[in-house]
Scaffold this motif. Structure first.
Motif, PDB file in Angstrom:
ATOM      1  N   ARG A   9       0.859  -1.192   0.000  1.00  0.00           N
ATOM      2  CA  ARG A   9       0.000   0.000   0.000  1.00  0.00           C
ATOM      3  C   ARG A   9       0.890   1.235   0.000  1.00  0.00           C
ATOM      4  N   THR A  11       1.471   5.156   0.435  1.00  0.00           N
ATOM      5  CA  THR A  11       0.899   6.327   1.097  1.00  0.00           C
ATOM      6  C   THR A  11       1.806   7.548   0.957  1.00  0.00           C
ATOM      7  N   PRO A  13       3.608  10.381  -0.845  1.00  0.00           N
ATOM      8  CA  PRO A  13       3.429  11.035  -2.148  1.00  0.00           C
ATOM      9  C   PRO A  13       4.598  10.803  -3.105  1.00  0.00           C
ATOM     10  N   LEU A  16       4.088   7.393  -4.598  1.00  0.00           N
ATOM     11  CA  LEU A  16       2.980   7.443  -5.550  1.00  0.00           C
ATOM     12  C   LEU A  16       3.432   8.056  -6.875  1.00  0.00           C
ATOM     13  N   SER A  88      -1.727  -0.971  -3.952  1.00  0.00           N
ATOM     14  CA  SER A  88      -2.940  -0.194  -3.690  1.00  0.00           C
ATOM     15  C   SER A  88      -2.565   1.140  -3.060  1.00  0.00           C
ATOM     16  N   TRP A  89      -3.537   2.033  -2.994  1.00  0.00           N
ATOM     17  CA  TRP A  89      -3.362   3.359  -2.408  1.00  0.00           C
ATOM     18  C   TRP A  89      -4.727   3.875  -2.023  1.00  0.00           C
ATOM     19  N   ASP A  90      -4.755   4.893  -1.159  1.00  0.00           N
ATOM     20  CA  ASP A  90      -6.017   5.503  -0.754  1.00  0.00           C
ATOM     21  C   ASP A  90      -6.645   6.193  -1.956  1.00  0.00           C
ATOM     22  N   SER A  92      -9.021   8.532  -1.940  1.00  0.00           N
ATOM     23  CA  SER A  92      -9.247   9.972  -1.750  1.00  0.00           C
ATOM     24  C   SER A  92      -8.617  10.423  -0.435  1.00  0.00           C
ATOM     25  N   GLN A  98      -0.639  14.223  -1.005  1.00  0.00           N
ATOM     26  CA  GLN A  98      -0.935  12.818  -1.302  1.00  0.00           C
ATOM     27  C   GLN A  98      -2.081  12.723  -2.312  1.00  0.00           C
ATOM     28  N   THR A 102      -1.869  10.928  -5.854  1.00  0.00           N
ATOM     29  CA  THR A 102      -2.814   9.849  -6.142  1.00  0.00           C
ATOM     30  C   THR A 102      -3.518  10.089  -7.472  1.00  0.00           C
ATOM     31  N   GLU A 103      -3.932  11.334  -7.706  1.00  0.00           N
ATOM     32  CA  GLU A 103      -4.603  11.660  -8.972  1.00  0.00           C
ATOM     33  C   GLU A 103      -3.669  11.413 -10.154  1.00  0.00           C
ATOM     34  N   GLN A 106      -3.445   7.636 -10.651  1.00  0.00           N
ATOM     35  CA  GLN A 106      -4.665   7.078 -11.223  1.00  0.00           C
ATOM     36  C   GLN A 106      -4.792   7.415 -12.705  1.00  0.00           C
TER      37      GLN A 106
END
Length: 197
Positions: A9, A11, A13, A16, A88-90, A92, A98, A102-103, A106
């Protein structure tokens, strides 16, 4: 019930953003599908990157725990392996940095899905008729609550788990089995942009 497949996972940034690079996502995918690979072999399989580039990206992935050395070999000829079957990642996160990372990730994942789908469309004529018939895409509009959508996603994951587990298994695979990427998109269609005239 089968054992849980290992997952990582993200988290941080920085992690990510590092994973959002298309070559890095492709390398992790190759390692998950083919097992330990050297930078040389990864470059051959990718066909779009040099050995030096693959070596650099593998080292970057290792900084964030996504890959690790598999032991043996030296320099660009040392094998690397993925540290997990899934990333995986959060969806929102509350933290703005972060959330931005994440955006970006994705969007990169989505770009990769469409690139692979387009490639299949361009080359599907050379595939066997049964594969052209079995593969494809489509959509279904459903009216659900957020809880129902979460349940539907969990049921889809449960349905596909036996086939996912085959990828990491060392046992025999059914004759004619090929790696296939199932892409699941579940997004609301009544966004403000969709309602605009």
């Amino acid at each position: 019930m089968s054992e849980e497949l290992p997952a990582i996972r993200l988290t941080d940034p920085r992690a990510l953003r590092a994973y959002a690079h298309p070559t890095r996502m492709a390398l992790v995918g190759l390692l998950r599908l083919h097992g330990p690979l050297t930078a040389t072999r990864a470059a051959e399989l990718l066909g779009t990157e040099s050995v030096a580039s693959c070596s650099f990206h593998l080292r970057q992935l290792a900084k964030y725990g996504l890959v690790e050395e598999a032991g043996g070999g030296r320099g660009r000829e040392k094998p690397w392996r993925a540290t997990a079957a899934f990333t995986s990642w959060d969806a929102s996160p509350a933290d703005p940095e972060q959330a931005a990372a994440t955006e970006a990730l994705q969007r990169a994942v989505l770009d990769g899905y469409f690139a692979r789908t387009t490639s299949w469309l361009l080359h599907r004529g050379a595939d066997a008729p049964e594969w052209r018939e079995a593969a494809g895409f489509g959509d279904s509009a459903v009216l659900v609550t957020a809880a129902e959508l979460a349940e539907l996603n969990a049921r889809i994951e449960e349905l596909t788990r036996p086939y996912v587990e085959r990828l990491g298994g060392s046992g025999p695979h059914p004759e004619g089995a090929r790696p296939v990427q199932l892409i699941q998109l579940a997004v609301p269609t009544d966004t403000p942009e969709a309602k605009a005239p």
